[in-house]
Design a protein around this motif. Sequence first.
Motif, PDB file in Angstrom:
ATOM      1  N   UNK A 179       0.847  -1.190   0.000  1.00  0.00           N
ATOM      2  CA  UNK A 179       0.000   0.000   0.000  1.00  0.00           C
ATOM      3  C   UNK A 179       0.883   1.239   0.000  1.00  0.00           C
ATOM      4  N   UNK A 180       0.254   2.400  -0.172  1.00  0.00           N
ATOM      5  CA  UNK A 180       1.016   3.638  -0.219  1.00  0.00           C
ATOM      6  C   UNK A 180       0.712   4.546   0.933  1.00  0.00           C
ATOM      7  N   UNK A 181       1.175   5.784   0.820  1.00  0.00           N
ATOM      8  CA  UNK A 181       0.926   6.793   1.847  1.00  0.00           C
ATOM      9  C   UNK A 181      -0.275   7.612   1.413  1.00  0.00           C
ATOM     10  N   UNK A 182      -1.271   7.717   2.278  1.00  0.00           N
ATOM     11  CA  UNK A 182      -2.508   8.377   1.913  1.00  0.00           C
ATOM     12  C   UNK A 182      -2.804   9.519   2.870  1.00  0.00           C
ATOM     13  N   UNK A 183      -3.457  10.544   2.373  1.00  0.00           N
ATOM     14  CA  UNK A 183      -3.918  11.653   3.197  1.00  0.00           C
ATOM     15  C   UNK A 183      -5.365  11.933   2.851  1.00  0.00           C
ATOM     16  N   UNK A 184      -6.234  11.879   3.848  1.00  0.00           N
ATOM     17  CA  UNK A 184      -7.660  12.111   3.633  1.00  0.00           C
ATOM     18  C   UNK A 184      -8.052  13.402   4.338  1.00  0.00           C
ATOM     19  N   UNK A 185      -8.638  14.327   3.616  1.00  0.00           N
ATOM     20  CA  UNK A 185      -9.086  15.573   4.222  1.00  0.00           C
ATOM     21  C   UNK A 185     -10.463  15.379   4.839  1.00  0.00           C
ATOM     22  N   UNK A 186     -10.669  16.008   5.974  1.00  0.00           N
ATOM     23  CA  UNK A 186     -11.926  15.819   6.688  1.00  0.00           C
ATOM     24  C   UNK A 186     -13.119  16.324   5.885  1.00  0.00           C
ATOM     25  N   UNK A 187     -12.910  17.262   4.989  1.00  0.00           N
ATOM     26  CA  UNK A 187     -14.021  17.766   4.197  1.00  0.00           C
ATOM     27  C   UNK A 187     -14.488  16.797   3.131  1.00  0.00           C
ATOM     28  N   UNK A 188     -13.757  15.710   2.930  1.00  0.00           N
ATOM     29  CA  UNK A 188     -14.121  14.744   1.895  1.00  0.00           C
ATOM     30  C   UNK A 188     -13.922  13.344   2.437  1.00  0.00           C
ATOM     31  N   UNK A 189     -14.667  13.022   3.482  1.00  0.00           N
ATOM     32  CA  UNK A 189     -14.499  11.746   4.178  1.00  0.00           C
ATOM     33  C   UNK A 189     -14.669  10.554   3.259  1.00  0.00           C
ATOM     34  N   UNK A 190     -15.521  10.682   2.223  1.00  0.00           N
ATOM     35  CA  UNK A 190     -15.877   9.531   1.434  1.00  0.00           C
ATOM     36  C   UNK A 190     -15.195   9.526   0.069  1.00  0.00           C
ATOM     37  N   UNK A 191     -14.053  10.232  -0.037  1.00  0.00           N
ATOM     38  CA  UNK A 191     -13.280  10.180  -1.268  1.00  0.00           C
ATOM     39  C   UNK A 191     -12.909   8.732  -1.566  1.00  0.00           C
ATOM     40  N   UNK A 192     -12.958   8.373  -2.855  1.00  0.00           N
ATOM     41  CA  UNK A 192     -12.755   6.976  -3.205  1.00  0.00           C
ATOM     42  C   UNK A 192     -11.261   6.658  -3.216  1.00  0.00           C
ATOM     43  N   UNK A 193     -10.750   6.428  -2.038  1.00  0.00           N
ATOM     44  CA  UNK A 193      -9.364   6.051  -1.846  1.00  0.00           C
ATOM     45  C   UNK A 193      -9.319   4.582  -1.443  1.00  0.00           C
ATOM     46  N   UNK A 194      -8.181   3.962  -1.609  1.00  0.00           N
ATOM     47  CA  UNK A 194      -8.023   2.577  -1.184  1.00  0.00           C
ATOM     48  C   UNK A 194      -8.066   2.449   0.331  1.00  0.00           C
ATOM     49  N   UNK A 195      -7.584   3.473   1.015  1.00  0.00           N
ATOM     50  CA  UNK A 195      -7.535   3.447   2.471  1.00  0.00           C
ATOM     51  C   UNK A 195      -8.212   4.693   3.021  1.00  0.00           C
ATOM     52  N   UNK A 196      -9.111   4.494   3.979  1.00  0.00           N
ATOM     53  CA  UNK A 196      -9.880   5.603   4.538  1.00  0.00           C
ATOM     54  C   UNK A 196      -9.706   5.608   6.053  1.00  0.00           C
ATOM     55  N   UNK A 197      -9.044   6.611   6.614  1.00  0.00           N
ATOM     56  CA  UNK A 197      -8.963   6.716   8.077  1.00  0.00           C
ATOM     57  C   UNK A 197     -10.349   6.807   8.695  1.00  0.00           C
ATOM     58  N   UNK A 198     -10.512   6.219   9.870  1.00  0.00           N
ATOM     59  CA  UNK A 198     -11.815   6.192  10.511  1.00  0.00           C
ATOM     60  C   UNK A 198     -12.216   7.528  11.113  1.00  0.00           C
ATOM     61  N   UNK A 199     -11.244   8.275  11.574  1.00  0.00           N
ATOM     62  CA  UNK A 199     -11.547   9.466  12.365  1.00  0.00           C
ATOM     63  C   UNK A 199     -11.041  10.721  11.669  1.00  0.00           C
ATOM     64  N   UNK A 200     -11.769  11.845  11.790  1.00  0.00           N
ATOM     65  CA  UNK A 200     -11.324  13.083  11.151  1.00  0.00           C
ATOM     66  C   UNK A 200     -10.040  13.631  11.749  1.00  0.00           C
ATOM     67  N   UNK A 201      -9.735  13.261  12.979  1.00  0.00           N
ATOM     68  CA  UNK A 201      -8.489  13.680  13.621  1.00  0.00           C
ATOM     69  C   UNK A 201      -8.055  12.539  14.523  1.00  0.00           C
ATOM     70  N   UNK A 202      -7.571  12.822  15.713  1.00  0.00           N
ATOM     71  CA  UNK A 202      -7.184  11.757  16.639  1.00  0.00           C
ATOM     72  C   UNK A 202      -8.409  10.966  17.064  1.00  0.00           C
ATOM     73  N   UNK A 203      -8.284   9.662  17.270  1.00  0.00           N
ATOM     74  CA  UNK A 203      -9.410   8.860  17.745  1.00  0.00           C
ATOM     75  C   UNK A 203      -9.882   9.334  19.113  1.00  0.00           C
ATOM     76  N   UNK A 204     -11.108   9.001  19.490  1.00  0.00           N
ATOM     77  CA  UNK A 204     -11.661   9.445  20.781  1.00  0.00           C
ATOM     78  C   UNK A 204     -10.748   9.076  21.949  1.00  0.00           C
ATOM     79  N   UNK A 205     -10.473  10.065  22.786  1.00  0.00           N
ATOM     80  CA  UNK A 205      -9.645   9.830  23.962  1.00  0.00           C
ATOM     81  C   UNK A 205      -8.171  10.063  23.743  1.00  0.00           C
ATOM     82  N   UNK A 206      -7.718   9.924  22.504  1.00  0.00           N
ATOM     83  CA  UNK A 206      -6.302  10.149  22.207  1.00  0.00           C
ATOM     84  C   UNK A 206      -5.401   9.049  22.740  1.00  0.00           C
ATOM     85  N   UNK A 207      -4.137   9.376  22.834  1.00  0.00           N
ATOM     86  CA  UNK A 207      -3.141   8.399  23.257  1.00  0.00           C
ATOM     87  C   UNK A 207      -2.683   7.559  22.079  1.00  0.00           C
TER      88      UNK A 207
END
Length: 309
Positions: A13-41
Amino acid sequence: MISRRRFLLGAGAGLFSIKTGNLFARQNVIPLWPDAPPGGGGPTGALHINKSGSWSNIVCPSIQRFQPESPNGEAVLIAAGGGYNWIGMGREAWPVAHWLNSFGYTAYVLSYRLPGEKWHAGALAALQDAQRAIRLVRAMEGRVHALGFSAGAHLLGMAAARSGFASYPPQDELDATAPVIDSIGLIYPVITLEAPYNHTTTHRILTGRHATPQEEAEWSIENYVTAAYPPTFLAQAEDDRVSPPQNSTIMREACRRVGVPVEWVQISGGGHGFGLGKAGTPAAIWDQAYVSWLQSRRHQRRPLRTEMI
């Protein structure tokens, strides 16, 4: 500090960057959260991939999309196992994703947070990811099924059972939707964390070695199964010594008690962690049975409403 929107996936796989304004962009990999996951760490550094293709050091939980040449309009969210210590991508998730593609299903492979990797959400971290992943896939696809293996089956099974449980504060408008699935497949699953089946790695990671009976019950799927639970497919080998086959028995009976449709493929041999199963072995029978079962449910849509608590 490593950005959680940019991460090295490795394994082709490659390096991907998903902008929060386009959560559903058709990328191979989609981060789950717009920023850090709930609670952080969480961990830092590069993703760890062992020689069999298993992942750990999950810095950015995500879903990886595998698209068929001729989509049939349905999707399957896949969670591989690994006792919540690692995620078996190479031997379970990816082969199954490609195999489902051959039948027209769009596959989404879940990379979920591992509770032992210093996430502040602790044992809830993976469940938060599973609920978020269901919401994401639901927003992109018409019908959504789930297919979990071992600890991944525990994770998706718990997410299906507790679709009304708010495991994290809403992050955006997506979290106003219910994380409901149309069916679930549980392959050599961990279902119960209660005695006498409380010696799994899943138990140790989620509840600790000295858990009370109440704590064990809180992480046992069978205690949350209601008539709203999705139709369920089970497959497990009789000689499974990691997750005893009684787990499938417990789940089948929990479904039957409340009228949930359930099918169980009992496999004479294969142990634990066989994935699709080697051709010619007893463990190789479940996959075709699962697809036939899935296809039989194509016109049986479940309601998406659920009460958030």
